[in-house]
Design a protein around this motif. Structure first.
Motif, mmCIF file in Angstrom:
data_model
loop_
_atom_site.group_PDB
_atom_site.id
_atom_site.type_symbol
_atom_site.label_atom_id
_atom_site.label_comp_id
_atom_site.label_asym_id
_atom_site.label_seq_id
_atom_site.Cartn_x
_atom_site.Cartn_y
_atom_site.Cartn_z
ATOM 1 N N GLN A 2 53.734 12.728 40.502
ATOM 2 C CA GLN A 2 54.457 11.464 40.417
ATOM 3 C C GLN A 2 55.833 11.649 41.065
ATOM 4 O OE1 GLN A 2 52.986 12.758 37.285
ATOM 5 N NE2 GLN A 2 51.222 11.785 38.242
ATOM 6 N N LEU A 3 56.265 10.625 41.801
ATOM 7 C CA LEU A 3 57.492 10.724 42.579
ATOM 8 C C LEU A 3 58.421 9.559 42.253
ATOM 9 C CD1 LEU A 3 55.741 11.494 45.992
ATOM 10 C CD2 LEU A 3 56.771 13.165 44.442
ATOM 11 N N VAL A 4 59.685 9.859 42.039
ATOM 12 C CA VAL A 4 60.674 8.821 41.747
ATOM 13 C C VAL A 4 61.909 9.047 42.619
ATOM 14 C CG1 VAL A 4 62.146 7.758 40.007
ATOM 15 C CG2 VAL A 4 59.874 8.597 39.365
ATOM 16 N N SER A 20 67.310 11.246 46.739
ATOM 17 C CA SER A 20 66.598 12.251 45.964
ATOM 18 C C SER A 20 65.228 11.726 45.593
ATOM 19 C CB SER A 20 67.362 12.592 44.683
ATOM 20 O OG SER A 20 68.643 13.103 44.969
ATOM 21 N N CYS A 21 64.288 12.619 45.475
ATOM 22 C CA CYS A 21 62.932 12.279 45.052
ATOM 23 C C CYS A 21 62.507 13.350 44.052
ATOM 24 C CB CYS A 21 61.997 12.236 46.244
ATOM 25 S SG CYS A 21 60.249 12.041 45.820
ATOM 26 N N VAL A 22 62.490 12.978 42.770
ATOM 27 C CA VAL A 22 62.125 13.917 41.715
ATOM 28 C C VAL A 22 60.627 13.849 41.469
ATOM 29 C CG1 VAL A 22 62.466 14.561 39.319
ATOM 30 C CG2 VAL A 22 64.391 13.709 40.662
ATOM 31 N N ALA A 23 59.996 15.004 41.452
ATOM 32 C CA ALA A 23 58.562 15.088 41.240
ATOM 33 C C ALA A 23 58.275 15.525 39.814
ATOM 34 C CB ALA A 23 57.941 16.079 42.223
ATOM 35 N N SER A 24 57.167 15.016 39.275
ATOM 36 C CA SER A 24 56.690 15.440 37.967
ATOM 37 C C SER A 24 55.176 15.535 37.998
ATOM 38 C CB SER A 24 57.143 14.459 36.876
ATOM 39 O OG SER A 24 56.636 13.174 37.123
ATOM 40 N N THR A 76 62.614 18.809 43.446
ATOM 41 C CA THR A 76 63.191 17.619 44.049
ATOM 42 C C THR A 76 63.224 17.728 45.568
ATOM 43 O OG1 THR A 76 64.592 17.263 42.102
ATOM 44 C CG2 THR A 76 65.239 16.138 44.109
ATOM 45 N N LEU A 77 62.936 16.608 46.208
ATOM 46 C CA LEU A 77 63.052 16.464 47.651
ATOM 47 C C LEU A 77 64.319 15.659 47.936
ATOM 48 C CD1 LEU A 77 61.537 16.710 50.485
ATOM 49 C CD2 LEU A 77 60.743 14.371 50.011
#
Length: 126
Positions: A2-4, A20-24, A76-77
């Protein structure tokens, strides 16, 4: 995964933003990842991509102004955007793929290579 995304906003010409793109749900180290831009009425276009080994690819219009990076520890990207222009305006989405189907880093900018997408963060340059 999942990406936010976050970090978008309104900025003046010549300004900077850091997306920023936080992954979970999984670790970004297992993925090829990219940033894409969506403008109403136009096709989604690749902005920058980064492979599992850290190799990067940029759209020609972004070279020298944008930097894509990935922090495996923070999962994070990032996309550092400098010298922003009005034509950079759009919704920026991050995407992840477990692999690229084919050879060459140019594939990192191909939206059809990616399975997982975030909802996007709006960038407006004026």
């Amino acid at each position: 995964v999942q990406l936010v995304e976050s970090g978008g906003g309104s900025v003046q010409v010549g300004g900077s933003l850091r997306l920023s793109c936080v992954a979970s749900g999984d670790t970004v180290g297992r993925y090829c990842m990219g940033w894409f831009r969506q403008v109403p009425g136009k096709a989604r276009e690749g902005v920058a991509g980064i492979d599992k080994d850290g190799s990067t690819r940029y759209a020609d219009s972004m070279k020298g102004r944008f930097i894509i990076s990935k922090d495996n520890a923070e999962n994070t990207l990032y996309l550092q955007m400098d010298c922003l222009k009005p034509e950079d305006t759009g919704m920026y989405l991050c995407a992840a793929a477990t692999r690229m189907y084919g050879l060459g880093v140019a594939l990192l900018l191909d939206k059809y290579q990616y399975n997982d997408w975030g909802q996007g963060t709006q960038v407006t340059v004026s």
